[in-house]
Design an enzyme around this catalytic site. Structure first.
Site, PDB file in Angstrom:
ATOM      1  N   ASP A  88       0.768  -1.176  -0.096  1.00 28.73           N
ATOM      2  CA  ASP A  88      -0.054   0.017   0.151  1.00 28.73           C
ATOM      3  C   ASP A  88       0.773   1.195   0.133  1.00 28.73           C
ATOM      4  O   ASP A  88       1.633   1.604   0.902  1.00 28.73           O
ATOM      5  CB  ASP A  88      -0.816   0.065   1.291  1.00 28.73           C
ATOM      6  CG  ASP A  88      -1.649   1.329   1.449  1.00 28.73           C
ATOM      7  OD1 ASP A  88      -1.796   1.838   0.409  1.00 28.73           O
ATOM      8  OD2 ASP A  88      -2.203   1.367   2.507  1.00 28.73           O
ATOM      9  N   ASP A 118      -4.097   3.901   2.524  1.00 34.04           N
ATOM     10  CA  ASP A 118      -5.635   3.779   2.724  1.00 34.04           C
ATOM     11  C   ASP A 118      -6.072   2.195   3.169  1.00 34.04           C
ATOM     12  O   ASP A 118      -7.081   1.701   3.116  1.00 34.04           O
ATOM     13  CB  ASP A 118      -6.316   4.160   1.373  1.00 34.04           C
ATOM     14  CG  ASP A 118      -5.968   3.122   0.179  1.00 34.04           C
ATOM     15  OD1 ASP A 118      -5.398   2.342   0.317  1.00 34.04           O
ATOM     16  OD2 ASP A 118      -6.661   3.176  -0.918  1.00 34.04           O
ATOM     17  N   ASP A 159      -1.909  -0.968  -3.899  1.00 38.76           N
ATOM     18  CA  ASP A 159      -2.068  -0.619  -5.162  1.00 38.76           C
ATOM     19  C   ASP A 159      -0.763  -0.640  -5.867  1.00 38.76           C
ATOM     20  O   ASP A 159       0.171  -1.133  -5.804  1.00 38.76           O
ATOM     21  CB  ASP A 159      -2.377   0.989  -4.778  1.00 38.76           C
ATOM     22  CG  ASP A 159      -1.352   1.602  -3.636  1.00 38.76           C
ATOM     23  OD1 ASP A 159      -0.039   1.487  -3.931  1.00 38.76           O
ATOM     24  OD2 ASP A 159      -1.980   2.232  -2.851  1.00 38.76           O
ATOM     25  N   ASP A 219      -5.679  -9.399 -15.698  1.00 36.61           N
ATOM     26  CA  ASP A 219      -6.900 -10.469 -15.679  1.00 36.61           C
ATOM     27  C   ASP A 219      -7.776  -9.932 -16.516  1.00 36.61           C
ATOM     28  O   ASP A 219      -8.395  -8.723 -16.199  1.00 36.61           O
ATOM     29  CB  ASP A 219      -6.975 -10.626 -14.194  1.00 36.61           C
ATOM     30  CG  ASP A 219      -7.430 -11.926 -13.824  1.00 36.61           C
ATOM     31  OD1 ASP A 219      -8.366 -12.461 -14.345  1.00 36.61           O
ATOM     32  OD2 ASP A 219      -7.212 -12.452 -12.594  1.00 36.61           O
ATOM     33  N   ASP A 270     -10.144 -14.893 -17.180  1.00 36.26           N
ATOM     34  CA  ASP A 270     -11.181 -15.765 -15.944  1.00 36.26           C
ATOM     35  C   ASP A 270     -12.281 -16.875 -16.686  1.00 36.26           C
ATOM     36  O   ASP A 270     -12.766 -16.267 -17.555  1.00 36.26           O
ATOM     37  CB  ASP A 270     -11.805 -14.431 -15.297  1.00 36.26           C
ATOM     38  CG  ASP A 270     -12.546 -15.031 -14.128  1.00 36.26           C
ATOM     39  OD1 ASP A 270     -11.577 -15.241 -13.258  1.00 36.26           O
ATOM     40  OD2 ASP A 270     -13.543 -14.951 -14.183  1.00 36.26           O
ATOM     41  N   GLU A 299      -8.220 -19.559 -17.544  1.00 39.86           N
ATOM     42  CA  GLU A 299      -8.689 -20.382 -16.469  1.00 39.86           C
ATOM     43  C   GLU A 299      -9.707 -21.265 -16.987  1.00 39.86           C
ATOM     44  O   GLU A 299     -10.880 -20.633 -17.355  1.00 39.86           O
ATOM     45  CB  GLU A 299      -9.225 -19.488 -14.987  1.00 39.86           C
ATOM     46  CG  GLU A 299      -9.644 -20.361 -14.155  1.00 39.86           C
ATOM     47  CD  GLU A 299     -10.517 -19.527 -13.080  1.00 39.86           C
ATOM     48  OE1 GLU A 299     -10.572 -19.753 -11.822  1.00 39.86           O
ATOM     49  OE2 GLU A 299     -11.047 -18.493 -13.554  1.00 39.86           O
ATOM     50  N   HIS A 334      -5.731 -17.138  -5.445  1.00 33.65           N
ATOM     51  CA  HIS A 334      -6.563 -16.240  -4.707  1.00 33.65           C
ATOM     52  C   HIS A 334      -7.848 -16.849  -4.329  1.00 33.65           C
ATOM     53  O   HIS A 334      -8.565 -16.040  -3.609  1.00 33.65           O
ATOM     54  CB  HIS A 334      -6.622 -14.890  -5.365  1.00 33.65           C
ATOM     55  CG  HIS A 334      -7.214 -15.041  -6.631  1.00 33.65           C
ATOM     56  ND1 HIS A 334      -6.858 -15.750  -7.715  1.00 33.65           N
ATOM     57  CD2 HIS A 334      -8.708 -14.690  -6.708  1.00 33.65           C
ATOM     58  CE1 HIS A 334      -7.611 -15.493  -8.575  1.00 33.65           C
ATOM     59  NE2 HIS A 334      -8.781 -14.871  -8.286  1.00 33.65           N
ATOM     60  N   ASP A 335      -7.933 -17.936  -4.719  1.00 32.59           N
ATOM     61  CA  ASP A 335      -9.476 -18.815  -4.677  1.00 32.59           C
ATOM     62  C   ASP A 335      -9.424 -19.945  -3.771  1.00 32.59           C
ATOM     63  O   ASP A 335     -10.393 -20.647  -3.249  1.00 32.59           O
ATOM     64  CB  ASP A 335      -9.787 -19.337  -6.139  1.00 32.59           C
ATOM     65  CG  ASP A 335     -10.304 -18.158  -6.868  1.00 32.59           C
ATOM     66  OD1 ASP A 335     -10.750 -17.128  -6.152  1.00 32.59           O
ATOM     67  OD2 ASP A 335     -10.209 -18.325  -8.057  1.00 32.59           O
TER      68      ASP A 335
HETATM   69  C1  NOJ Z   1     -12.483 -16.991 -11.027  1.00 32.37           C
HETATM   70  C2  NOJ Z   1     -11.626 -16.118 -10.236  1.00 32.37           C
HETATM   71  O1  NOJ Z   1     -10.458 -16.594 -10.066  1.00 32.37           O
HETATM   72  C3  NOJ Z   1     -12.489 -15.799  -9.131  1.00 32.37           C
HETATM   73  O2  NOJ Z   1     -11.676 -15.127  -7.914  1.00 32.37           O
HETATM   74  C4  NOJ Z   1     -13.832 -14.902  -9.303  1.00 32.37           C
HETATM   75  O3  NOJ Z   1     -14.447 -14.817  -8.179  1.00 32.37           O
HETATM   76  C5  NOJ Z   1     -14.520 -15.811 -10.340  1.00 32.37           C
HETATM   77  N1  NOJ Z   1     -13.753 -16.317 -11.296  1.00 32.37           N
HETATM   78  C6  NOJ Z   1     -15.584 -15.087 -11.116  1.00 32.37           C
HETATM   79  O4  NOJ Z   1     -15.034 -13.881 -11.640  1.00 32.37           O
HETATM   80 CA    CA Z   2      -3.382   2.202  -1.503  1.00 31.52          CA
END
Ligand code: NOJ
Ligand code: CA
Length: 516
Positions: free
Chosen positions: A24, A28, A32, A101, A204, A258, A321-322
């Protein structure tokens, strides 16, 4: 092309940054672009080749950027156009590439396209999304369920008395790719960023665009998984056109998709054919869904090897991140160290998730700090840059960040690990430099051996170079293979090991070079 005409993306190691959680710059509490730019020397020193940023576009952030309200503008929370240019420039000056992305399946419900589309049945953008009448009994048009929250994938809109499709949140209406205007507009968004110097995209849930407007009832067992069910030939057609666009740029931009199809072969089919290429790379998440078990991992890798035959090329991903981080899934630092060897020595393009090089665990997120609609906050905990701080604040962040820090942030902070001979960071740095030095690791063939004593074994071979990788998934010592007694030890995850020995330690992984 890089040396010997091998496309750069086959040799690269990609580092995924979740921008909100990286660094950051303005206090905030949200990471970023300028924060990332300030840390580029860290990335260059680590030795990664490309950075993939999770979405940075204008978004109401219901799905933290995966709900895009303008595909061609940066969300002010991440910075300005100038910040973006500085980031691109800073990466390129250090020899790294940038992937953005791209979220083609759905937009935000705040996107002006959807605002128009929902305004009347006659609106010219009506058909940009998927609208249907409810069934006579008032139930949704089809049986599709959303990926989040266990609700129907249809929301009824009283303005026009019809329902729209959303495979994810109701704030993420699905675009209708059967409409050529949608295709044209989305391809324009790719051109926009390519013209601004980006080197490619992570696309995505890209197999989903192939459904077009074809949304008939799904078989019962797939109702909750439209994502897995929408493998349609139209998707392949679209991807050949997307590929043609990418190929029209001289700087070799790439797209990794993906493709959330875990079943054998389907994800690889999205690479297309040499005559009709589609994606450059297509994620196969089988290893990510495999527990810490030699036999199961062997099977997952073998399947990828069978599916991604030349000229196809696999990827290797253990964290993103999922999903909970693999350090958290596997439970120990030693296993995560061995997993680093696996990630960076199997055949294919590795994708690292920021923080795995520190051995970060997921954050523990108290109920009152949960923000994600799908329970994924833990793996999105902010990167601890310094050891001074607690679960909530400090660690090189100017103010309390949007999520709590990972568990044990103080002992896994960047300033503790960099340069520390036994740290996870040092191991990743060592493995990344080993990949650069040994062509066999980047381009060699891969030969899997049968699992013995919980040890996964494979070889990477190129010309005279032969590297053997052993990964002990067991909690006990395993015998050192006799034919490797004269090998040269290149790496061990055990900082105490000095050379080849009589055993491979519990959860130890080694890379050994054997005679030409
Ligand atoms: C896959 C992404 O990796 C995920 O983070 C997202 O919530 C869904 N697609 C919907 O875009
Ligand atoms: Ca920031």
């Amino acid at each position: 092309m890089s040396a010997n005409d091998v496309p750069w993306w086959r040799e690269a190691v990609v580092y995924q940054i979740y921008p909100r959680s990286f660094a950051d710059s303005n206090g905030d509490g949200i990471g970023d672009l300028a924060g990332i730019t300030g840390r580029l020397d860290y990335l260059a020193d680590l030795g990664v080749d490309a950075v993939w940023l999770s979405p940075i576009f204008v978004s109401p952030m219901r799905d933290f950027g995966y709900d895009v309200a303008d595909y061609c503008a940066i969300d002010p929370v991440f910075g300005t156009d100038a910040d973006f240019d500085e980031l691109v420039d800073g990466l390129h000056r250090r020899g790294m590439r940038l992937l953005l992305d791209w979220v083609p399946n759905h937009s935000s419900d705040q996107h002006p396209w959807f605002v128009e589309s929902r305004s009347s049945r006659e609106n010219p953008k009506r058909d940009w999304y998927v609208w249907r009448d409810r069934q006579p009994d008032g139930s949704p048009p089809t049986n599709w369920m959303s990926q989040f929250k266990g609700v129907p994938a249809w929301t009824h809109d009283t303005v026009t008395d019809q329902s729209y499709l959303h495979v994810f949140l109701s704030e993420q209406p699905d675009l209708n790719w059967a409409n050529p205007e949608v295709e044209a507009a989305m391809l324009d968004s790719l051109r926009y960023w390519l013209d601004r110097g980006v080197d490619g995209f992570r696309a995505d849930v890209v197999n989903l665009i192939g459904k077009g407007s074809d949304v008939d009832d799904l078989p019962d067992d797939l109702v909750t998984m439209p994502l897995l069910a929408t493998d349609r030939s139209f998707g392949h057609e679209l991807l050949t056109r997307i590929r043609r666009l990418l190929d029209s740029y001289p700087h070799d931009p790439m797209m990794v998709g993906e493709v959330y199809l875990l079943r054998s072969g389907e994800s690889a089919s999205y690479l297309g054919t040499p005559e009709q290429p589609e994606l450059h790379l297509s994620f196969d998440f089988r290893p990510l869904h495999t527990p810490w078990d030699a036999g199961r991992m062997h099977q997952a890798i073998n399947k990828m090897e069978t599916d991604f035959v030349e000229p196809g090329w696999p990827t290797f991903v253990l964290s993103n991140h999922d999903r909970p981080r693999h350090r958290t899934r596997y439970g120990t630092e030693d296993r995560a160290r061995a997993a680093a060897v696996l990630t960076l020595t199997t055949r294919g393009t590795p994708f690292l998730y920021a923080g795995e090089e520190l051995g970060l665990e997921d954050g523990v997120v108290p109920d009152d700090r949960i923000v994600d609609p799908d329970g994924r906050d833990g793996c999105r905990a902010p990167i601890p840059w310094t050891s001074d701080g607690d679960d909530e604040s400090g660690h090189g962040w100017p103010t309390r960040p949007w999520l709590p820090f990972p568990a044990n942030a103080s002992t896994h902070a960047v300033d503790v690990e960099v340069g520390e001979p036994t740290s996870m960071h040092t191991l990743y740095r060592q493995l990344l430099s080993l990949r650069r030095e040994h062509d066999a690791l980047r381009r060699g063939s891969m030969e899997m051996a049968a699992v013995d004593d919980d040890v996964l074994r494979f070889e990477r071979v190129l010309g005279n170079e032969r590297l053997v990788i052993l990964v002990n998934f067991g909690d006990r010592q395993a015998p050192w293979p006799g034919e490797l007694a004269d090998g040269q030890l290149l790496v061990s995850t055990d900082p105490e090991r000095v050379g080849v020995g009589s055993h491979v330690g519990p959860a130890e992984a080694v890379v050994v070079a054997i005679g030409a």
